[in-house]
Design an enzyme around this catalytic site. Sequence first.
Site, PDB file in Angstrom:
ATOM      1  N   ASN A  28      39.158 -20.183  12.136  1.00 51.12           N
ATOM      2  CA  ASN A  28      40.133 -19.374  11.721  1.00 51.12           C
ATOM      3  C   ASN A  28      41.336 -19.864  11.486  1.00 51.12           C
ATOM      4  O   ASN A  28      42.236 -20.810  11.377  1.00 51.12           O
ATOM      5  CB  ASN A  28      40.777 -19.145  13.082  1.00 51.12           C
ATOM      6  CG  ASN A  28      41.911 -17.849  13.218  1.00 51.12           C
ATOM      7  OD1 ASN A  28      42.033 -18.211  12.481  1.00 51.12           O
ATOM      8  ND2 ASN A  28      42.150 -17.614  14.541  1.00 51.12           N
ATOM      9  N   ASP A  29      41.129 -19.930   9.108  1.00 53.69           N
ATOM     10  CA  ASP A  29      41.986 -20.162   8.782  1.00 53.69           C
ATOM     11  C   ASP A  29      43.619 -19.708   9.006  1.00 53.69           C
ATOM     12  O   ASP A  29      44.430 -19.920   8.535  1.00 53.69           O
ATOM     13  CB  ASP A  29      41.758 -19.248   7.572  1.00 53.69           C
ATOM     14  CG  ASP A  29      40.787 -19.909   6.860  1.00 53.69           C
ATOM     15  OD1 ASP A  29      40.618 -20.916   6.621  1.00 53.69           O
ATOM     16  OD2 ASP A  29      40.370 -19.038   5.639  1.00 53.69           O
ATOM     17  N   CYS A  30      43.865 -18.549  10.260  1.00 49.42           N
ATOM     18  CA  CYS A  30      44.770 -18.466  10.452  1.00 49.42           C
ATOM     19  C   CYS A  30      45.878 -18.897  11.537  1.00 49.42           C
ATOM     20  O   CYS A  30      47.302 -19.543  12.274  1.00 49.42           O
ATOM     21  CB  CYS A  30      45.482 -17.017  10.008  1.00 49.42           C
ATOM     22  SG  CYS A  30      45.291 -16.201   8.614  1.00 49.42           S
TER      23      CYS A  30
END
Length: 819
Positions: free
Chosen positions: A488-490
């Site tokens: 989850n890049d965020c």
Amino acid sequence: MQYGFFDDDAKEYVITRPDTPYPWINYLGCEEFFSLFSNTSGGYCFCRDARMLRLTRYRYNNVPADAGGRYFYLRDNADVWTPSWMPMKSKLDRYECRHGMGYSKISSSRNGLAFKQISFVPLGDNCEIHKVTLTNESASEKNIDMFSFIEFCLWNANDDMTNFQRNFSIGEVEIEGSRIYHKTEYRERRNHYAVWSVNAPAAGFDTDRQTFLGLYNGFDSPQTPFSGKANNSVASGWAPIGSHHIKAKLAPNESKTYVFTLGFCENPQDQKWEKPGIINKTPANKLLEKYNTAEAADKALAELNAYWKNLLGKFTVDAASLSRPDDIKMARMAGVWNQYQCMVTFNMSRSASYFESGIGRGMGFRDSNQDLLGFVHLVPERARSRILDIAATQFPDGSAYHQYQPLTKRGNNEVGSGFNDDPLWLICGVAAYIKETGDYSILDEKVPFDNDEKLADTLFIHLKRSFDFTVTHKGPHGLPLIGRADWNDCLNLNCFSATPGESFQTTANFESGVAESVLIAAIFAFVGPDYAEICKRTNRADEAAYAEKEIKTMTDAINLHGWDGDWFVRAYDAYGKKIGGKECDDGKIFIESNGFAVMAGIGVNDGRAVKALDSVKEHLDSKYGIVLLQPAYKNYHLELGEVSSYPPGYKENAGIFCHNNPWVTIAETVLGRGKRAFETYTKICPAYREDDSDLRRLEPYVYAQMVAGKDAPRHGEAKNSWLTGTAAWTFVSISQYILGVRPVFDGLLIDPCIPSDMKGFAVTRHFRGADYHITVDNSAGAEKGIKSITVDGKAHEGKVLPIFNDGKVHKITVIMGAC
Ligand code: BGC
Ligand code: NOJ
């Protein structure tokens, strides 16, 4: 409402009206040259690299949408129209667009003039071919003026859109008969040029955009087609274009066919020029001679069709074998479109789509490793070389560049490293490759670290460094440190960004040494056993024992600190506070750690797995799929980063981030819950939402990265079609876990998990040199479990089919039920 239908026999999606809710596109090309082609002939093309070798210009986020492509303006007795509808939005008497496997066809008509365009990228050559046929369907003779139109991009797509003080002075062309050459920057550091040609005499041409369009005109009202005569303009600077003027006299019922070719040509440095200032046209001549006739174009298209027929023959689903009418949707996705999308994601990574500009993102380490899960059965050799490219961008300590450039294959410094899930995906990709092919020799390949040959070591050592990186980068709870972010890049737990516009992905990262990811722990528990198995099978017993011990330690840590009572925790932040726990105000439960932990088999024996997936259903499920988290973050949290920057319901903040839905699907099959597995599969499957296209908006034949979640005003609306890990994972979920035909180290495992009212199915699978024709009988109404298997008429023990490697067809009959 529907905007078209699936033509299953032709493997085409047929769009029956041009004003789709968003441009519905196709990808042409599957080797080095790629084109994006919309249902109104919009889009652009490039060779090898969407940023550096762009042939035609495209303006993203433009108004009107999708303006720019390969256009043909027709002038029929002073009536000027565009047969692809755009850019003039011409009223058409007939319109149809067929997107097929590597080609698209547009046919339309107006006032008795019929138009047909077949567009494709042939195998083996770097060009786009457009075979165009005009037919006079009226009772009287027609004198048609046709004007082709493309707009050249000045190669570097980023510069092209930003550096106008230079660009407006560098454009150069050459014209020779019906061939228009675009040679901007060829005099200096480029050895390539483009050619836009037609296999018929041209009455004239234009290469200067303003001359062709006229002052202040758009593509929808170009002056030249209305005047009926080309200006023979020669671009010098400004904006070079390519336009041919073709005159066609057509008797009633007469047809004329033209082959337009847009090619990319390269010359060796010492053979660039024919004479001073005149480019060496040898490669263009060779290319254009090859496609000089309609027959030659047809032959190339037939070769492309054969290529795809063969590829899609590797895994097929027999629609006639399905008892429930709706299952046809699954068959057309799993058997055709899902695999087709897997080829596209394998080729493009996340670079060029109608949502990715082709400028910003190279090949992703994590993305490409996952993309090959859905591609490796199609062309294993290409997966093999991709693995070696990816591994070469790994650092000696096992971490990795997050992205690399397709042209140079070097790691991308701008994005750097620090995404601590990256290394594990390499193990995942390599294991999939070995299970598919049985080729252990890949482990002995010498592969650089950090693109440095001097640091090269075997691919096996790369895997070991990947494994060890996780083992040696743990936080206070014995769980893996998250670094910049995990899958989850965020989830930017070490970022603390308060500056507007700063990139969450690249900004200075304060490594807290505290923030941990339960997802990385679960990925480790899922791919770790494959690593251990690879060690065992290559006589590395000690390493296998070490790996098993570390997997056990990690599993214990998940059970101790990664369990929240009813579901798995998602992470710990830089203060050591839980993310994805009941005590959190927002973000109490996340999808990723729950899906992956159960995929890894954690909690299967103690009831936690069932609880976790039931909680996912209860808290995260929606009509259109499972949302990423709940409750959505309402405020921005400095300590969480980008996840909390999105409005509730979008993207990682509680959107239906489709990529992780198949993890739950697979997890449900681990529990044997076939009905729920299938339900999670169909909810995000685009073919099941075809008649809901007004809301969904995007192509019904491909997966989208995100569908707006239940907190969003437009719940159910999709964004980011085509380039998403959803393609590979959904293909894995349906083919390997629901239909249950799964490559394992020893052969082909058969282990379906389906709804009890699915009475059976038949699939074919090409595997390690033989074809398996598998018929599954579920008249028992089971969800999982096999009563018996026969192979070529003989009873077979166990669920793993033998490796025949004999080039023959083998008949497999599987009876589901209690054994
Ligand atoms: C998106 C992510 C994406 C990341 C990297 C973020 O804005 O939400 O889905 O992976 O950018 O480009
Ligand atoms: C899209 C990225 O391409 C992928 O690598 C990432 O896992 C997802 N976004 C989730 O953030």
